[in-house]
Design an enzyme around this catalytic site. Sequence first.
Site, PDB file in Angstrom:
ATOM      1  N   THR A  99       0.855  -1.180   0.000  1.00 25.46           N
ATOM      2  CA  THR A  99       0.000   0.000   0.000  1.00 25.46           C
ATOM      3  C   THR A  99       0.899   1.241   0.000  1.00 25.46           C
ATOM      4  O   THR A  99       2.125   1.130  -0.048  1.00 25.46           O
ATOM      5  CB  THR A  99      -0.942   0.013   1.222  1.00 25.46           C
ATOM      6  OG1 THR A  99      -0.152   0.089   2.420  1.00 25.46           O
ATOM      7  CG2 THR A  99      -1.802  -1.253   1.280  1.00 25.46           C
ATOM      8  N   GLU A 152      12.961  -6.355   1.403  1.00 24.00           N
ATOM      9  CA  GLU A 152      14.060  -5.986   0.505  1.00 24.00           C
ATOM     10  C   GLU A 152      13.683  -4.797  -0.389  1.00 24.00           C
ATOM     11  O   GLU A 152      14.481  -3.901  -0.627  1.00 24.00           O
ATOM     12  CB  GLU A 152      14.433  -7.186  -0.372  1.00 24.00           C
ATOM     13  CG  GLU A 152      15.539  -6.920  -1.366  1.00 24.00           C
ATOM     14  CD  GLU A 152      16.876  -6.618  -0.712  1.00 24.00           C
ATOM     15  OE1 GLU A 152      17.386  -7.487  -0.003  1.00 24.00           O
ATOM     16  OE2 GLU A 152      17.410  -5.501  -0.908  1.00 24.00           O
ATOM     17  N   VAL A 155      14.052  -0.414  -0.039  1.00 29.96           N
ATOM     18  CA  VAL A 155      15.182   0.513  -0.224  1.00 29.96           C
ATOM     19  C   VAL A 155      15.483   0.763  -1.705  1.00 29.96           C
ATOM     20  O   VAL A 155      15.422   1.895  -2.171  1.00 29.96           O
ATOM     21  CB  VAL A 155      16.435   0.010   0.527  1.00 29.96           C
ATOM     22  CG1 VAL A 155      17.624   0.937   0.264  1.00 29.96           C
ATOM     23  CG2 VAL A 155      16.154  -0.041   2.026  1.00 29.96           C
ATOM     24  N   LYS A 227      14.835   5.666   3.721  1.00 23.76           N
ATOM     25  CA  LYS A 227      15.683   4.556   3.270  1.00 23.76           C
ATOM     26  C   LYS A 227      16.987   4.510   4.068  1.00 23.76           C
ATOM     27  O   LYS A 227      17.505   3.426   4.367  1.00 23.76           O
ATOM     28  CB  LYS A 227      15.952   4.692   1.772  1.00 23.76           C
ATOM     29  CG  LYS A 227      14.667   4.522   0.939  1.00 23.76           C
ATOM     30  CD  LYS A 227      14.861   4.948  -0.510  1.00 23.76           C
ATOM     31  CE  LYS A 227      13.579   4.775  -1.320  1.00 23.76           C
ATOM     32  NZ  LYS A 227      13.638   5.401  -2.643  1.00 23.76           N
TER      33      LYS A 227
HETATM   34  N1  HSE Z   1       9.874   8.118  -6.027  1.00 25.46           N
HETATM   35  C1  HSE Z   1      10.882   7.158  -5.671  1.00 25.46           C
HETATM   36  C2  HSE Z   1      12.120   7.419  -6.513  1.00 25.46           C
HETATM   37  C3  HSE Z   1      10.349   5.760  -5.880  1.00 25.46           C
HETATM   38  O1  HSE Z   1      12.097   8.340  -7.329  1.00 25.46           O
HETATM   39  O2  HSE Z   1      13.125   6.742  -6.340  1.00 25.46           O
HETATM   40  C4  HSE Z   1      10.981   4.700  -5.049  1.00 25.46           C
HETATM   41  O3  HSE Z   1      10.906   4.923  -3.673  1.00 25.46           O
END
Ligand code: HSE
Length: 347
Positions: A99, A152, A155, A227
């Site tokens: 989600t 996984e 990130v 992240k």
């Molecule tokens: N909007 C994010 C990006 C997507 O541009 O990396 C992945 O989290």
Amino acid sequence: MTEYKIALVGFGGVNRGLAQLIAERNAEWKASLGFSIKIVGVTDLFLGSIVAKDGLDAKQLVAMPVEKGVFAQLPGGTAEAFNETVIRHSGADMIAEATFTNPVDGEPATTFCRWALESGIHVVTTNKGPVALHGAELKDLARRHGVAFEYEGSVMSGTPVIRLARQALPGVGIQGFEGILNGTSNYVLTRMKDGLSFNDAVAQAQQLGYAEADPTADVEGFDVRLKVVILANELLNARLNVSDVACSGISSISPEDIAQASANDASWKLIGSASREVDGSVRASVEARLLPNSHPLAGISGATNAVSFNTALLGNVTVSGPGAGRIETAFALLSDIIAIHTTHGKQ
Ligand code: HSE
């Protein structure tokens, strides 16, 4: 032959991607992975929900139009999202939670993960919110109930980072990491180097589907901050909260800054990093940095992500690849399922 029963929680691009992989590859997985997957439930706040203990047709699910309450058109389906029923009572062995990311409190995804784990159901998720904000609690809940909590894809989508460190680098002495962990901001910086304005580059990233609906989290570093928390807690055994990570983005970088960097054989990159200090504490940040072009992350262009681990025995170990995309992120869910099969596999 093992057949896993899975419930899909959220049916946007990522879980639709997983359903597509199941539709196309289940037969091959039996031979190559030693298991197949049956979808026994789907729930989505917009589309509705459905439970079918004998299994749903993955191909038919993938083809469902994105219309409010559309699952009511399926036999036994409903326009309402009966999340708890699908998670706890569909007979699933595992849920794939995909989600939306709520960066404030991780809800409702965290509650969905709790429901599954406390019911003895494995969780695979691509959602940064529950992992960054409640990761320690959810891991503990999983351990107490003898099931897995795998994430996984939270990130770098399908590009392995967490499992690479966990499985291939124990003992190497990870002292820190630096990463390009947001595709949108890296795409914007790359296109600005080609002469595009910041706003035009952001608009292109939105058109290409990299950026979030509100790209603020992408360009101001908030996405990377989640992240960094996940990676620092995972790789450095830190106990960081989001508020522990100093955060700034790329919106103040001007075309002149970019041109001057190029003239000096350097590149601006949005870097999420963490390192262990001499006193044992972990310091983490998200900021735009000017990297010499000889740096392993300087040449990472476009929407590609990369993370460079700083290790005691190998020096820098760098992995790069896609950090977003529906099939790429669905693959991360598959890699989590494979990990569960390896560690908890049904006989
Ligand atoms: N909007 C994010 C990006 C997507 O541009 O990396 C992945 O989290």
